[in-house]
Design an enzyme around this catalytic site. Structure first.
Site, PDB file in Angstrom:
ATOM      1  N   GLN A 131      27.772  35.651  27.243  1.00 37.93           N
ATOM      2  CA  GLN A 131      27.439  36.592  28.310  1.00 37.93           C
ATOM      3  C   GLN A 131      27.178  38.005  27.798  1.00 37.93           C
ATOM      4  O   GLN A 131      26.552  38.812  28.474  1.00 37.93           O
ATOM      5  CB  GLN A 131      28.579  36.641  29.332  1.00 37.93           C
ATOM      6  CG  GLN A 131      28.751  35.340  30.086  1.00 37.93           C
ATOM      7  CD  GLN A 131      29.940  35.398  31.027  1.00 37.93           C
ATOM      8  OE1 GLN A 131      31.048  35.074  30.639  1.00 37.93           O
ATOM      9  NE2 GLN A 131      29.722  35.829  32.253  1.00 37.93           N
ATOM     10  N   GLU A 139      41.749  37.350  33.723  1.00 41.64           N
ATOM     11  CA  GLU A 139      40.493  37.832  34.335  1.00 41.64           C
ATOM     12  C   GLU A 139      40.732  38.172  35.790  1.00 41.64           C
ATOM     13  O   GLU A 139      41.358  37.415  36.521  1.00 41.64           O
ATOM     14  CB  GLU A 139      39.396  36.760  34.307  1.00 41.64           C
ATOM     15  CG  GLU A 139      38.628  36.666  33.039  1.00 41.64           C
ATOM     16  CD  GLU A 139      37.490  35.646  33.125  1.00 41.64           C
ATOM     17  OE1 GLU A 139      36.862  35.506  34.188  1.00 41.64           O
ATOM     18  OE2 GLU A 139      37.266  34.979  32.103  1.00 41.64           O
ATOM     19  N   ASN A 166      38.231  28.327  28.053  1.00 42.55           N
ATOM     20  CA  ASN A 166      38.130  29.099  29.285  1.00 42.55           C
ATOM     21  C   ASN A 166      37.733  28.225  30.465  1.00 42.55           C
ATOM     22  O   ASN A 166      36.725  27.510  30.417  1.00 42.55           O
ATOM     23  CB  ASN A 166      37.085  30.210  29.120  1.00 42.55           C
ATOM     24  CG  ASN A 166      37.046  31.116  30.337  1.00 42.55           C
ATOM     25  OD1 ASN A 166      38.004  31.841  30.610  1.00 42.55           O
ATOM     26  ND2 ASN A 166      35.965  31.053  31.104  1.00 42.55           N
ATOM     27  N   GLU A 167      38.499  28.292  31.519  1.00 49.65           N
ATOM     28  CA  GLU A 167      38.173  27.693  32.828  1.00 49.65           C
ATOM     29  C   GLU A 167      37.541  26.302  32.746  1.00 49.65           C
ATOM     30  O   GLU A 167      36.357  26.121  33.079  1.00 49.65           O
ATOM     31  CB  GLU A 167      37.246  28.636  33.610  1.00 49.65           C
ATOM     32  CG  GLU A 167      37.877  29.969  33.924  1.00 49.65           C
ATOM     33  CD  GLU A 167      37.152  30.753  35.024  1.00 49.65           C
ATOM     34  OE1 GLU A 167      36.045  30.346  35.412  1.00 49.65           O
ATOM     35  OE2 GLU A 167      37.715  31.752  35.491  1.00 49.65           O
ATOM     36  N   HIS A 185      34.524  29.735  25.115  1.00 46.97           N
ATOM     37  CA  HIS A 185      34.240  30.164  26.499  1.00 46.97           C
ATOM     38  C   HIS A 185      32.921  29.512  26.935  1.00 46.97           C
ATOM     39  O   HIS A 185      31.878  30.156  26.968  1.00 46.97           O
ATOM     40  CB  HIS A 185      34.152  31.694  26.524  1.00 46.97           C
ATOM     41  CG  HIS A 185      34.229  32.320  27.887  1.00 46.97           C
ATOM     42  ND1 HIS A 185      35.235  33.182  28.256  1.00 46.97           N
ATOM     43  CD2 HIS A 185      33.419  32.257  28.966  1.00 46.97           C
ATOM     44  CE1 HIS A 185      35.034  33.616  29.492  1.00 46.97           C
ATOM     45  NE2 HIS A 185      33.936  33.061  29.939  1.00 46.97           N
ATOM     46  N   ARG A 232      40.003  41.229  25.227  1.00 47.41           N
ATOM     47  CA  ARG A 232      39.834  39.775  25.191  1.00 47.41           C
ATOM     48  C   ARG A 232      38.339  39.468  25.018  1.00 47.41           C
ATOM     49  O   ARG A 232      37.521  39.886  25.838  1.00 47.41           O
ATOM     50  CB  ARG A 232      40.349  39.146  26.494  1.00 47.41           C
ATOM     51  CG  ARG A 232      40.075  37.664  26.568  1.00 47.41           C
ATOM     52  CD  ARG A 232      40.493  36.984  27.874  1.00 47.41           C
ATOM     53  NE  ARG A 232      39.900  35.664  27.875  1.00 47.41           N
ATOM     54  CZ  ARG A 232      39.279  35.091  28.897  1.00 47.41           C
ATOM     55  NH1 ARG A 232      39.209  35.699  30.067  1.00 47.41           N
ATOM     56  NH2 ARG A 232      38.735  33.903  28.772  1.00 47.41           N
ATOM     57  N   ASN A 258      42.966  33.318  35.593  1.00 44.45           N
ATOM     58  CA  ASN A 258      41.710  33.962  35.992  1.00 44.45           C
ATOM     59  C   ASN A 258      41.619  33.848  37.506  1.00 44.45           C
ATOM     60  O   ASN A 258      41.632  32.728  38.033  1.00 44.45           O
ATOM     61  CB  ASN A 258      40.492  33.228  35.399  1.00 44.45           C
ATOM     62  CG  ASN A 258      40.348  33.431  33.901  1.00 44.45           C
ATOM     63  OD1 ASN A 258      41.223  34.017  33.255  1.00 44.45           O
ATOM     64  ND2 ASN A 258      39.256  32.958  33.349  1.00 44.45           N
ATOM     65  N   TYR A 317      39.898  35.648  41.255  1.00 45.40           N
ATOM     66  CA  TYR A 317      38.989  36.618  41.850  1.00 45.40           C
ATOM     67  C   TYR A 317      39.113  36.717  43.363  1.00 45.40           C
ATOM     68  O   TYR A 317      38.977  37.773  43.931  1.00 45.40           O
ATOM     69  CB  TYR A 317      37.538  36.244  41.504  1.00 45.40           C
ATOM     70  CG  TYR A 317      37.211  36.454  40.048  1.00 45.40           C
ATOM     71  CD1 TYR A 317      36.631  37.636  39.622  1.00 45.40           C
ATOM     72  CD2 TYR A 317      37.526  35.496  39.088  1.00 45.40           C
ATOM     73  CE1 TYR A 317      36.343  37.860  38.278  1.00 45.40           C
ATOM     74  CE2 TYR A 317      37.243  35.703  37.751  1.00 45.40           C
ATOM     75  CZ  TYR A 317      36.654  36.891  37.355  1.00 45.40           C
ATOM     76  OH  TYR A 317      36.381  37.110  36.021  1.00 45.40           O
TER      77      TYR A 317
HETATM   78  C1  NOJ Z   1      35.089  33.464  35.089  1.00 44.73           C
HETATM   79  C2  NOJ Z   1      34.446  33.299  33.773  1.00 44.73           C
HETATM   80  O1  NOJ Z   1      35.420  33.137  32.792  1.00 44.73           O
HETATM   81  C3  NOJ Z   1      33.496  34.410  33.381  1.00 44.73           C
HETATM   82  O2  NOJ Z   1      32.724  33.921  32.343  1.00 44.73           O
HETATM   83  C4  NOJ Z   1      32.679  34.826  34.587  1.00 44.73           C
HETATM   84  O3  NOJ Z   1      31.729  35.786  34.254  1.00 44.73           O
HETATM   85  C5  NOJ Z   1      33.614  35.334  35.660  1.00 44.73           C
HETATM   86  N1  NOJ Z   1      34.488  34.254  36.056  1.00 44.73           N
HETATM   87  C6  NOJ Z   1      32.920  35.833  36.912  1.00 44.73           C
HETATM   88  O4  NOJ Z   1      32.306  34.800  37.581  1.00 44.73           O
END
Ligand code: NOJ
Length: 506
Positions: free
Chosen positions: A41, A394, A188-189, A144, A99, A327, A329
């Site tokens: 990213q 995150e 990651n996720e 990731h 990170r 993580n 949001y």
């Molecule tokens: C989780 C992810 O780890 C990250 O790569 C992504 O940009 C963010 N969420 C936002 O969607």
């Protein structure tokens, strides 16, 4: 059954925010703040330094129409070349740690260990060294989402051999960087990554039927994570003395008037629980096993599409986290899918989710600002998983790229107040908080249309100029005072922007 009841009750027994006379603005002593990015990213340089092709390099080329602005991360924020400037910004803002993730195909261009790319290793050592010189702690995500395309040609995460391929790669990462890195996350996720084996919203974009690829991916990822954890224990922990975990994406749950805690819990188990339950309790959540078996039967499969872990694997995966890498949001309200009353099964969970119209929007449809849900989630993790040490790895808010990003500041302030309350009033053990993201960067199928950075990146300028946003200055003050600040007025922000820009470009 008893267990399920406890899990369900955990959404209701603990009330959410009410300050009860505690100082909900000041962070506990020793609390640390960091910023995050990821390789694909942010770093760009997609074909430099002998890097191999990753699944994202392939996906953006083969499916430009999958991405809102038909963009890619070939250059992205150009952090591959600008990592020193990034480190200086992190330092100026006062963050304790950074990170970032390592690109598997930059270390192993062929995916396997016959060609270990010295330039790739040197690059990440350079980043780590510049961070350490500036008293910024490196926090490394080993992987990731962006594995080498050549491994995808051999099935990627639907091939169980990927577990060994990942392990070989992780070993190189521990060996090369472990002497300087004290916090690792393995993967990651997984839930978001594995979606790429079900739809084309992310790489590798394989449209495999009925979640079969998704569950298979998750199964192999959990094995890979556990093996890497045990390898760290057996071969590296004694000399490197670090902490290791996985990044688990979790959403909060908010109840509406129906107080439907069962649906809230089911929704939690089908997302956060897919990684949380195997690691903290053992095996997949019972409700998930039950529902996937049921819907598999309905779809005509002779057995469940969810693979089974042997008792040996269940105990091998359990306990493989030194901290809960969270993580998070946003939040949702969960309801039973009304179609099921008519015998129609639209999803494995049988849940549909809604948002309250009052929840503040971001530039991404699924991401609403719901601080109350974040507090609920922190308490849920405490109750269900026996109060683990939590690092928020995150949290962040996407807008439309405005420099004066007041909505982002409001989001951070309200979420962090919930976090402080969860620690001080409810006894949650949370000691780190990481912003997604340090920089505006490439957000998968949203491309560059939904920036998350506290620092703006000018994607139209070849030098990818960085400009701190208002939230960056707000953060600087929060970290300096160890206390949440009011949302600043515009004059204060403008004065700040001017002075920091001057020192930054001097
Ligand atoms: C989780 C992810 O780890 C990250 O790569 C992504 O940009 C963010 N969420 C936002 O969607």
């Amino acid at each position: 059954m008893k267990h399920t009841l406890i899990l369900v009750l955990s959404w209701i027994v603990i009330p959410h925010t009410s300050c009860d006379g505690i100082d909900s603005l000041t962070f506990p002593d020793g609390f640390l703040f960091g910023v995050a990015t990821s390789s694909y990213q942010t770093e760009g340089a997609w074909n430099e330094s002998d890097k191999g092709v990753s699944i994202f390099d392939s996906w953006v080329q083969s499916c430009p129409e999958c991405i809102a602005d038909r963009s890619h991360g070939n250059i992205a924020s150009d952090s591959y070349h600008k990592y020193e400037e990034d480190a200086m910004l992190i330092k100026q803002l006062g963050f304790n740690y950074y990170r970032f993730s390592i690109s598997w195909s930059r270390i192993l261009p062929n995916g396997l260990t016959n060609n270990v790319n010295k330039e790739g290793i040197r690059h990440y050592k350079d980043i780590i060294e510049v961070l350490l010189r500036n008293s910024i702690e490196p926090v490394v995500t080993i992987y990731h989402y962006d594995h080498p395309q050549v491994l995808e040609e051999m099935g990627g995460w639907t091939n169980e051999l990927m577990v060994e391929w990942y392990l070989d790669y992780a070993k190189i990462v521990f060996r090369e960087f472990g002497p300087m890195v004290k916090i690792f996350t393995t993967i990651n996720e997984p839930q978001e990554m594995c979606a790429g084996y079900n739809d084309n919203g992310t790489a590798p974009g394989k449209l495999l039927p009925n979640m079969v690829g998704y569950y298979l991916c998750l199964h192999n990822v959990l094995k890979a994570h556990a093996k890497a954890y045990h390898m760290y224990d057996d071969e590296f922990r004694a000399s490197q003395n670090g902490l290791i975990s996985i990044n688990n994406p979790c959403s909060g749950q908010v109840l509406d008037d129906s107080r439907d805690t069962i649906s809230a819990d089911t929704s939690f188990q089908f997302y956060c629980g897919m990684v949380g339950h195997p690691i903290y309790i053992g095996d997949y959540p019972p409700i998930v096993k039950e529902r996937v078996a049921l819907v598999s039967k309905y779809l005509g499969y002779h057995k469940s599409r969810l693979p089974t872990f042997s008792p040996k694997w269940i105990s091998y995966i359990k306990g493989t986290a030194d901290f809960f890498g969270l993580n998070s949001y946003t939040s949702e309200i969960a309801h039973p899918d009304p179609d099921e009353a008519r015998g129609i099964y639209n999803s494995d969970s049988g849940i549909i989710t809604t948002h309250k119209p009052t929840w503040h929007n971001s530039s991404i449809f699924w991401l609403k600002s719901v601080p109350e849900g974040f507090g609920n989630l922190l308490r849920k993790i405490k109750v269900d998983y026996n109060n683990p040490l939590v690092f928020v790895t995150e949290n962040g808010f996407p807008d439309y790229g405005e420099l004066n990003d007041i909505d982002r500041i409001n989001y951070f302030r309200s979420y962090l107040e919930e976090l402080i309350i969860a620690v001080k009033r409810d006894g949650c053990r949370i000691s780190r908080y990481t912003i997604w993201s340090l920089l505006d960067n490439w957000e998968f199928h949203f491309g560059y249309t939904t920036p998350f950075g506290i620092i703006k990146v000018d994607f139209n300028s070849p030098s990818r100029e960085r400009i701190p946003k208002s939230s960056a200055y707000w953060w600087k003050e929060v970290i300096r005072t160890h206390r949440l600040q009011d949302v600043p007025n515009i004059n204060v922000i403008l004065a700040n922007i001017e002075s920091v820009l001057k020192s930054h470009h001097r």
